[in-house]
Scaffold this active site. Structure first.
Site, PDB file in Angstrom:
ATOM      1  N   GLY A  92       0.775  -1.164   0.075  1.00 33.07           N
ATOM      2  CA  GLY A  92      -0.108  -0.145   0.011  1.00 33.07           C
ATOM      3  C   GLY A  92       0.793   1.180  -0.032  1.00 33.07           C
ATOM      4  N   ASP A 122       0.614   5.618   1.384  1.00 33.52           N
ATOM      5  CA  ASP A 122      -0.041   6.809   2.069  1.00 33.52           C
ATOM      6  C   ASP A 122      -0.493   8.097   1.153  1.00 33.52           C
ATOM      7  OD1 ASP A 122       0.000   5.593   4.644  1.00 33.52           O
ATOM      8  OD2 ASP A 122       2.144   6.061   4.354  1.00 33.52           O
ATOM      9  N   GLY A 157       2.128   3.405   8.567  1.00 29.22           N
ATOM     10  CA  GLY A 157       1.842   2.055   9.456  1.00 29.22           C
ATOM     11  C   GLY A 157       3.222   1.781  10.193  1.00 29.22           C
ATOM     12  N   GLU A 216      10.159  -1.803   4.569  1.00 28.07           N
ATOM     13  CA  GLU A 216       9.539  -1.759   3.025  1.00 28.07           C
ATOM     14  C   GLU A 216      10.553  -1.289   2.109  1.00 28.07           C
ATOM     15  OE1 GLU A 216       4.737  -0.924   4.404  1.00 28.07           O
ATOM     16  OE2 GLU A 216       6.176   0.674   3.960  1.00 28.07           O
TER      17      GLU A 216
HETATM   18  O1  LIG Z   1       4.205   1.703   7.126  1.00 28.45           O
HETATM   19  C1  LIG Z   1       3.176   1.407   6.307  1.00 28.45           C
HETATM   20  C2  LIG Z   1       3.051   1.418   5.125  1.00 28.45           C
HETATM   21  O2  LIG Z   1       3.774   2.165   4.325  1.00 28.45           O
HETATM   22  C3  LIG Z   1       1.701   1.139   4.335  1.00 28.45           C
HETATM   23  O3  LIG Z   1       1.781   0.829   3.222  1.00 28.45           O
HETATM   24  C4  LIG Z   1       1.215   2.521   4.234  1.00 28.45           C
HETATM   25  O4  LIG Z   1       0.988   3.227   5.488  1.00 28.45           O
HETATM   26  C5  LIG Z   1      -0.675   2.470   3.901  1.00 28.45           C
HETATM   27  O5  LIG Z   1      -1.189   1.694   4.920  1.00 28.45           O
HETATM   28  P1  LIG Z   1      -2.789   1.501   4.430  1.00 28.45           P
HETATM   29  O6  LIG Z   1      -3.056   0.435   3.524  1.00 28.45           O
HETATM   30  O7  LIG Z   1      -3.253   0.720   5.906  1.00 28.45           O
HETATM   31  O8  LIG Z   1      -3.308   2.768   4.211  1.00 28.45           O
END
Ligand SMILES: O=C[C@H](O)[C@H](O)[C@H](O)COP(=O)(O)O
Length: 207
Positions: free
Chosen positions: A64, A66, A79, A85
């Site tokens: 995913g 942001d 997250g 990542e």
């Molecule tokens: O550290 C978390 C990641 O980068 C996630 O991919 C990003 O925060 C998106 O998370 P979500 O799909 O819960 O919006």
């Protein structure tokens, strides 16, 4: 295939679906490399064999984001998983982003802060150095104590200035003593599948 498994509420769907397809026999020979302790646990729970990251390339990573610009530059890390990542996804031959339309922006920093992972030791001094670069923002602290990443570090959620060059600002932040990594993922994503009320759009980088 060796597949990088992202982190967050959207990547969760991909991990669950890969596990489901392994279970039905639609997929075989898939090994996951998880980008967080949470995704590692989820992958094992749904039946995906998981290996640690090693220097071999990954065939694919799915994650995913942001924020997503038209060029598919990303902010990631709300997250908290940005370091693992980036370590994982930089080794992927293809990075595919899955998200909903609320993540689309015209410029980075429009909606989300930029997560910056920083060492715990001397974190107040590191934050002062980041402020000296012109960054607003604050230490991520959801309760009485600061948020701690899987790597034992803190996160500074930086507010980006109105005008900036992402690559230059990214290297200045990365070059700041005490900074471990930033949530800027520039030029890494090959495509994004973005869900909106009228369906899913497949995006490729518009330069
Ligand atoms: O550290 C978390 C990641 O980068 C996630 O991919 C990003 O925060 C998106 O998370 P979500 O799909 O819960 O919006």
């Amino acid at each position: 295939m060796r597949v990088g498994l992202g982190t967050g509420s959207t990547a969760r769907y991909a991990i669950e679906e890969i596990g489901r397809r392994i279970g039905t026999g639609e997929l075989s020979g898939v090994v996951g490399v998880a980008t967080s302790e949470a995704s590692d646990a989820l992958a094992r729970a749904v039946g995906i064999p998981v290996e640690p990251l090693d220097p071999r390339p990954l065939d694919l990573a799915i994650d995913g984001a942001d924020e997503i610009t038209p060029g598919l530059d990303l902010i990631k890390g709300l997250g908290g998983a940005l370091l693992r990542e980036k370590l994982t996804e930089v080794q992927a031959r293809r990075l595919v982003i899955i998200a909903d339309h609320t993540k689309l922006v015209t410029r980075l920093g429009e909606k989300a802060p930029l997560p910056v992972e920083i060492a715990r030791f001397g974190f107040l001094s590191t934050i002062e150095r980041l402020r000296a670069l012109g960054l607003g923002g604050r230490l991520r602290q959801p309760g009485a104590q600061p948020y701690v990443t899987d790597n034992g570090n803190y996160i500074f959620d930086a507010q980006l200035p109105a005008e900036f060059g992402a690559a230059e600002l990214g290297s200045r932040i990365k070059g700041t003593l005490g900074v471990v990594e930033t949530g800027l993922f520039l030029g890494m994503a090959e495509r994004a599948f973005v869900a909106a009320p009228d369906g899913v759009r497949e995006l490729t980088p518009q330069r």
